[in-house]
Motif scaffolding. Structure first.
Motif, PDB file in Angstrom:
ATOM      1  N   ILE A   1     131.714 -30.582 -23.179  1.00  0.00           N
ATOM      2  CA  ILE A   1     131.786 -31.393 -24.391  1.00  0.00           C
ATOM      3  C   ILE A   1     130.403 -31.571 -25.019  1.00  0.00           C
ATOM      4  O   ILE A   1     130.248 -31.453 -26.235  1.00  0.00           O
ATOM      5  N   VAL A   2     129.399 -31.837 -24.206  1.00  0.00           N
ATOM      6  CA  VAL A   2     128.099 -32.269 -24.712  1.00  0.00           C
ATOM      7  C   VAL A   2     127.075 -31.147 -24.833  1.00  0.00           C
ATOM      8  O   VAL A   2     126.312 -31.090 -25.792  1.00  0.00           O
ATOM      9  N   SER A   3     127.045 -30.257 -23.875  1.00  0.00           N
ATOM     10  CA  SER A   3     125.952 -29.293 -23.783  1.00  0.00           C
ATOM     11  C   SER A   3     126.061 -28.168 -24.808  1.00  0.00           C
ATOM     12  O   SER A   3     127.144 -27.648 -25.059  1.00  0.00           O
ATOM     13  N   GLU A   4     124.929 -27.798 -25.363  1.00  0.00           N
ATOM     14  CA  GLU A   4     124.877 -26.601 -26.195  1.00  0.00           C
ATOM     15  C   GLU A   4     124.856 -25.367 -25.316  1.00  0.00           C
ATOM     16  O   GLU A   4     125.362 -24.311 -25.686  1.00  0.00           O
ATOM     17  N   ASN A   5     124.261 -25.480 -24.140  1.00  0.00           N
ATOM     18  CA  ASN A   5     124.182 -24.390 -23.167  1.00  0.00           C
ATOM     19  C   ASN A   5     125.299 -24.596 -22.149  1.00  0.00           C
ATOM     20  O   ASN A   5     125.170 -25.378 -21.220  1.00  0.00           O
ATOM     21  N   LYS A   6     126.406 -23.913 -22.315  1.00  0.00           N
ATOM     22  CA  LYS A   6     127.597 -24.145 -21.502  1.00  0.00           C
ATOM     23  C   LYS A   6     127.647 -23.293 -20.234  1.00  0.00           C
ATOM     24  O   LYS A   6     128.701 -22.972 -19.728  1.00  0.00           O
TER      25      LYS A   6
ATOM     26  N   TYR B   1     131.540 -31.000 -15.062  1.00  0.00           N
ATOM     27  CA  TYR B   1     131.792 -29.750 -15.780  1.00  0.00           C
ATOM     28  C   TYR B   1     132.391 -30.033 -17.169  1.00  0.00           C
ATOM     29  O   TYR B   1     131.913 -29.507 -18.180  1.00  0.00           O
ATOM     30  N   ILE B   2     133.420 -30.871 -17.219  1.00  0.00           N
ATOM     31  CA  ILE B   2     134.070 -31.194 -18.496  1.00  0.00           C
ATOM     32  C   ILE B   2     133.080 -31.906 -19.419  1.00  0.00           C
ATOM     33  O   ILE B   2     133.011 -31.618 -20.620  1.00  0.00           O
TER      34      ILE B   2
ATOM     35  N   MET C   1     118.938 -30.803 -26.307  1.00  0.00           N
ATOM     36  CA  MET C   1     119.866 -31.148 -25.246  1.00  0.00           C
ATOM     37  C   MET C   1     119.919 -32.661 -25.115  1.00  0.00           C
ATOM     38  O   MET C   1     118.896 -33.327 -25.021  1.00  0.00           O
ATOM     39  N   ILE C   2     121.112 -33.209 -25.091  1.00  0.00           N
ATOM     40  CA  ILE C   2     121.312 -34.641 -24.894  1.00  0.00           C
ATOM     41  C   ILE C   2     121.476 -34.878 -23.393  1.00  0.00           C
ATOM     42  O   ILE C   2     122.433 -34.396 -22.792  1.00  0.00           O
ATOM     43  N   PRO C   3     120.571 -35.613 -22.756  1.00  0.00           N
ATOM     44  CA  PRO C   3     120.721 -35.868 -21.325  1.00  0.00           C
ATOM     45  C   PRO C   3     121.833 -36.883 -21.066  1.00  0.00           C
ATOM     46  O   PRO C   3     122.084 -37.771 -21.887  1.00  0.00           O
TER      47      PRO C   3
ATOM     48  N   ASP D   1     132.595 -41.981 -21.086  1.00  0.00           N
ATOM     49  CA  ASP D   1     133.811 -42.795 -20.976  1.00  0.00           C
ATOM     50  C   ASP D   1     135.076 -41.986 -21.234  1.00  0.00           C
ATOM     51  O   ASP D   1     136.096 -42.194 -20.582  1.00  0.00           O
ATOM     52  N   LEU D   2     135.017 -41.090 -22.189  1.00  0.00           N
ATOM     53  CA  LEU D   2     136.178 -40.263 -22.509  1.00  0.00           C
ATOM     54  C   LEU D   2     136.635 -39.457 -21.292  1.00  0.00           C
ATOM     55  O   LEU D   2     137.825 -39.403 -20.978  1.00  0.00           O
TER      56      LEU D   2
END
Length: 143
Positions: free
Chosen positions: A38-43, A33-34, A1-3, A9-10
């Motif tokens: 985009i980032v989370s593996e666990n949505k 949420y958005i 997981m990337i914190p 920025d996007l």
């Protein structure tokens, strides 16, 4: 997981398109949420909420946005379309054809304009999608 330590920025760049849809507090939750999608593996709501390490909030705030927030779905849809219409690569064209082909036949040829193959997990097969906007090149083929 990337914190995440901040909204990417996007997401910040495009969130003004949705400012009229949400209250300021709800817009912050929408950005979270958005960002999580985009980032989370666990949505899941909990998975997205855990991404934000500096601005820790209870997951119920994000859950309320998705289940109880009084925003209008149609207004959200119109804001999304306005965003897409503002970008040259996603603007609607005045004419064109979008065809879906689920025949499973192989397509041969070199001049398929904007073709994509989409996996249909419900039927366990590939569907081809072809978009033709009517802009012809000098050789008579779509570009």
């Amino acid at each position: 997981m990337i914190p995440l330590v901040a909204i990417p920025d996007l997401v910040q760049h495009y969130s003004p398109f949705f400012a009229s849809v949400f209250s300021p507090a709800a817009l912050q939750q929408f950005q979270r949420y958005i960002s999580g999608l985009i980032v989370s593996e666990n949505k899941t709501v909990d998975g997205i909420n855990r991404l934000f390490v500096l601005d820790v909030r209870n997951q119920s705030s994000l859950n309320r946005l998705l289940t109880e927030s009084p925003f209008a779905v149609e207004a959200l849809h119109q804001a999304r379309l306005a965003l897409l219409q503002s970008l040259p690569g996603t603007q609607m064209k005045p004419k064109g054809v979008l065809s879906l082909d689920d025949t499973l036949l192989a397509h041969y040829g070199k001049h398929f304009d904007k073709i994509a193959y989409l996996y249909d997990h419900t039927q366990n097969w590939v569907v081809s999608l072809n978009c033709c906007d009517g802009q012809m090149g000098n050789d008579g083929h779509n570009r």
